[in-house]
Design a protein around this motif. Sequence first.
Motif, PDB file in Angstrom:
ATOM      1  N   THR A 134       0.855  -1.186   0.000  1.00  0.00           N
ATOM      2  CA  THR A 134       0.000   0.000   0.000  1.00  0.00           C
ATOM      3  C   THR A 134       0.890   1.234   0.000  1.00  0.00           C
ATOM      4  O   THR A 134       1.828   1.333   0.790  1.00  0.00           O
ATOM      5  CB  THR A 134      -0.908   0.005   1.250  1.00  0.00           C
ATOM      6  OG1 THR A 134      -1.695  -1.179   1.256  1.00  0.00           O
ATOM      7  CG2 THR A 134      -1.818   1.216   1.266  1.00  0.00           C
ATOM      8  N   GLU A 135       0.589   2.182  -0.891  1.00  0.00           N
ATOM      9  CA  GLU A 135       1.387   3.399  -0.959  1.00  0.00           C
ATOM     10  C   GLU A 135       0.881   4.413   0.058  1.00  0.00           C
ATOM     11  O   GLU A 135      -0.289   4.801   0.040  1.00  0.00           O
ATOM     12  CB  GLU A 135       1.309   4.014  -2.363  1.00  0.00           C
ATOM     13  CG  GLU A 135       2.004   3.180  -3.422  1.00  0.00           C
ATOM     14  CD  GLU A 135       2.040   3.891  -4.769  1.00  0.00           C
ATOM     15  OE1 GLU A 135       2.112   5.142  -4.789  1.00  0.00           O
ATOM     16  OE2 GLU A 135       1.974   3.198  -5.799  1.00  0.00           O
ATOM     17  N   GLY A 155      -0.493   7.521   0.016  1.00  0.00           N
ATOM     18  CA  GLY A 155       0.560   8.058  -0.825  1.00  0.00           C
ATOM     19  C   GLY A 155       0.241   8.031  -2.300  1.00  0.00           C
ATOM     20  O   GLY A 155      -0.894   7.766  -2.715  1.00  0.00           O
ATOM     21  N   GLY A 156       1.274   8.307  -3.086  1.00  0.00           N
ATOM     22  CA  GLY A 156       1.129   8.293  -4.539  1.00  0.00           C
ATOM     23  C   GLY A 156       0.157   9.354  -5.020  1.00  0.00           C
ATOM     24  O   GLY A 156       0.063  10.447  -4.473  1.00  0.00           O
ATOM     25  N   ASN A 227       7.561   9.805  -0.120  1.00  0.00           N
ATOM     26  CA  ASN A 227       6.357   9.546  -0.921  1.00  0.00           C
ATOM     27  C   ASN A 227       6.719   8.986  -2.290  1.00  0.00           C
ATOM     28  O   ASN A 227       7.403   9.657  -3.054  1.00  0.00           O
ATOM     29  CB  ASN A 227       5.554  10.830  -1.086  1.00  0.00           C
ATOM     30  CG  ASN A 227       4.245  10.593  -1.831  1.00  0.00           C
ATOM     31  OD1 ASN A 227       3.588   9.586  -1.630  1.00  0.00           O
ATOM     32  ND2 ASN A 227       3.876  11.526  -2.695  1.00  0.00           N
ATOM     33  N   PRO A 228       6.279   7.738  -2.561  1.00  0.00           N
ATOM     34  CA  PRO A 228       5.486   6.905  -1.664  1.00  0.00           C
ATOM     35  C   PRO A 228       6.365   6.066  -0.737  1.00  0.00           C
ATOM     36  O   PRO A 228       7.517   5.782  -1.048  1.00  0.00           O
ATOM     37  CB  PRO A 228       4.727   5.998  -2.631  1.00  0.00           C
ATOM     38  CG  PRO A 228       5.664   5.836  -3.793  1.00  0.00           C
ATOM     39  CD  PRO A 228       6.413   7.150  -3.914  1.00  0.00           C
ATOM     40  N   PHE A 230       6.181   2.297   0.470  1.00  0.00           N
ATOM     41  CA  PHE A 230       5.476   1.052   0.168  1.00  0.00           C
ATOM     42  C   PHE A 230       5.376   0.228   1.454  1.00  0.00           C
ATOM     43  O   PHE A 230       6.387  -0.225   1.994  1.00  0.00           O
ATOM     44  CB  PHE A 230       6.207   0.265  -0.928  1.00  0.00           C
ATOM     45  CG  PHE A 230       6.029   0.862  -2.292  1.00  0.00           C
ATOM     46  CD1 PHE A 230       4.910   0.553  -3.061  1.00  0.00           C
ATOM     47  CD2 PHE A 230       6.964   1.744  -2.806  1.00  0.00           C
ATOM     48  CE1 PHE A 230       4.738   1.121  -4.319  1.00  0.00           C
ATOM     49  CE2 PHE A 230       6.803   2.310  -4.064  1.00  0.00           C
ATOM     50  CZ  PHE A 230       5.673   1.996  -4.821  1.00  0.00           C
ATOM     51  N   THR A 232       4.029  -3.057   3.341  1.00  0.00           N
ATOM     52  CA  THR A 232       3.583  -4.438   3.127  1.00  0.00           C
ATOM     53  C   THR A 232       3.395  -5.117   4.486  1.00  0.00           C
ATOM     54  O   THR A 232       3.632  -4.521   5.536  1.00  0.00           O
ATOM     55  CB  THR A 232       4.615  -5.229   2.308  1.00  0.00           C
ATOM     56  OG1 THR A 232       5.807  -5.378   3.102  1.00  0.00           O
ATOM     57  CG2 THR A 232       4.940  -4.522   1.001  1.00  0.00           C
ATOM     58  N   ALA A 239      10.238   4.897  -1.011  1.00  0.00           N
ATOM     59  CA  ALA A 239      10.759   4.833  -2.379  1.00  0.00           C
ATOM     60  C   ALA A 239      11.372   6.152  -2.828  1.00  0.00           C
ATOM     61  O   ALA A 239      12.264   6.174  -3.675  1.00  0.00           O
ATOM     62  CB  ALA A 239       9.642   4.437  -3.337  1.00  0.00           C
TER      63      ALA A 239
END
Length: 720
Positions: A134-135, A155-156, A227-228, A230, A232, A239
């Motif tokens: 999930t971002e 994010g993203g 941003n983003p 990641f 999990t 990133a």
Amino acid sequence: MAQDAARKIDLGKDAKNSVRAVLDAVKADGRTSLTAPEGKLVCDAYGIPVPKEGVAKSAADAAKLAGGMGFPVVMKIVSPDILHKTEAGGVIVGVKTAAEAEAAYDTILANAKKYKADAKIEGIQIQQMLLGGTEVIIGSITDGSFGKLVAFGLGGVLVEVLKDVTFRLAPATNDDALSMLDGIQAHEMLEGVRGGDPVNREALSDIIVKVSQLVTDFPEIVELDLNPVFATKKDAIAADVRIVVDFDYKPRPAPRSNEDIVTAMNRIMMPKAVAVIGASAEAGKIGNSVMKNLINGGYKGEIYPIHPKADEIMGRKAYKSVKDVPGVIDTAVFAIPAKFVAGALIECGEKKIPGAVLIPSGFAEANEPALQEEIVEIGKKYDVRLMGPNIYGFYYTPANLCATFCTAYDVKGSAALSSQSGGIGMAIIGFSRSAKMGVSAIVGLGNKSDIDEDDLLAFFEQDPNTTIIAQHCEDLKDGRAFAEAAKRVSKKKPVVVLKAGRTSAGAKAASSHTGALAGNDKIYEDVLKQSGVIRARSLRQLLEFARGIPVLPTPKGENVLIITGAGGSGVLLSDAVVDNGLSLMAMPPDLDTAFRKFIPPFGAAGNPVDITGGEPPITYVNTVKLGLSDERIHSLILGYWHTIVTPPMVFARNMVEVKNEMEAKGFVKPIVASLAGDVEVEEAAEYLYQNGIPAYAYSTELPVEVLGAKYKWARGAGLL
């Protein structure tokens, strides 16, 4: 807390030295932002996870680096002159082969030169591509009032579209960080949707805490974006890193110590002697009204009129200057034009008067900032605390003190209220008088040249005559000082705030996503919540909370039960329960059976308990007794419907009798009531309120809002 402390210790001197070296290099270059590789060095130093990466200086170099870390990779321009890389065509994702890496290198370089021909280009960053998860965005901004804030949201692309982000003061604790994960509207996405895995909450909270510590340790970092990120089931990795610096940024100086504040405020609010500068014998003058209120309000301390020509005013010897007064003066109330205030304030300083109540207008609010700056400097020089200017003064009822030109006020109680606006102050006075709401204090703050909300919090915290503090403000001069005071005070006494101006500030162009999302009101919303403050949404709500919260006993649990004589009221009350974060109790079968013994067959048990409209008073009595006596029920909401069988005052008297009877047996619970009916319900509601049951005619929302506010305070204070 121990866990957070351990994290800070782990970072150690090496981490700070590494970051300092990076920032020194940026400063030496005259830059205001870090490159991505520099951002990685900062993240590495503070243990913030970032992907494997390197910087390529040629197309062949790019292919070699990418192959070494494993495809696919992301490639990004590295340039101190290009902050928004995507806009410049400086990012290519999903590069899968060495040939693609070489081609991507040439494309990014060409795009960057086209975007900004004179941009300094240091190479192309090759970064391990993160797949899945999930971002989210984790970041930090620097606010003019609150200082360093840490942010979290989706994010993203979603962060720009939904603006679903939440803020906390930095440094944030682990508990603060975990609360942020639940504080966004889309928090369910973090729990896994449609069979997806939930995110690793500890990994995310760890990054939030470390970011908050980083920006606290290095105040020159004014904006930061991860941003983003990641997230999990296994971990969370940032990133992309964007860091903006301002080497001229100076944090606010530390506020006065709590001890110093309380010492001065005690003398101002509970003076043994008051001087009225500009006292007048002429009706209609402010100096005359202040004198009348001090005398007629019953103040027993010394009152010294100050006037350049008069020998006596209203039976009291007048003095040309405070310096001529033989005794000690604790508070000076100013009722003279703005242009004369500075001179008189110097005399107060020389007399060692600790507090000046500045009623005059004509300062910053009238485009005369220099006049205000002058009195602030005088106050600092002589250590005179300034209340105002541009205020109505203040009341402190335990001392019968009406240091104001407004009407005298004598209904004593335990609610302390303040306002930044004179008009709102008059509304507070009027409501308090009309509702017979006793107050300990009503204070005007006006321009807040010195004394502000956190000074009042410090005084009322230790004031035995105050049990609740309600404040109206248009801004917070030092939001961080207020938040820290409120966090401490709200553990002991409820703090209610009506923040005016709830629209987004949005004026300052921000160079980070986090900065662009930081709508002024969202910051207030989150920081006030973090500080245990109950936020009122309207003036009426502020006043009703101030009146109602002290009346209600603290609930012992979350189970709320509605007993109503009207199905329609039951539905609206149920909606209000949900809207105010309360929990409708799931009715146990045995309790359901017990209620059914008292209500007609066509009534409804469950929750709400609907006794129907045609029932005699005994039905209300029996069901409410049962609700109060069962330990599984923690608070009651009553929905009364006006009928001939049970008239309003009959209902009200019965409810008060039941409440008193059950309290005598040890069953003490919050009860609120909504009364629907003709005008007679107004008298019944007032009778209920005066006897410990906050009740409202014609409203299903207000009683539940008051109950909800009591619950918010009890939760924040750790009493539930």
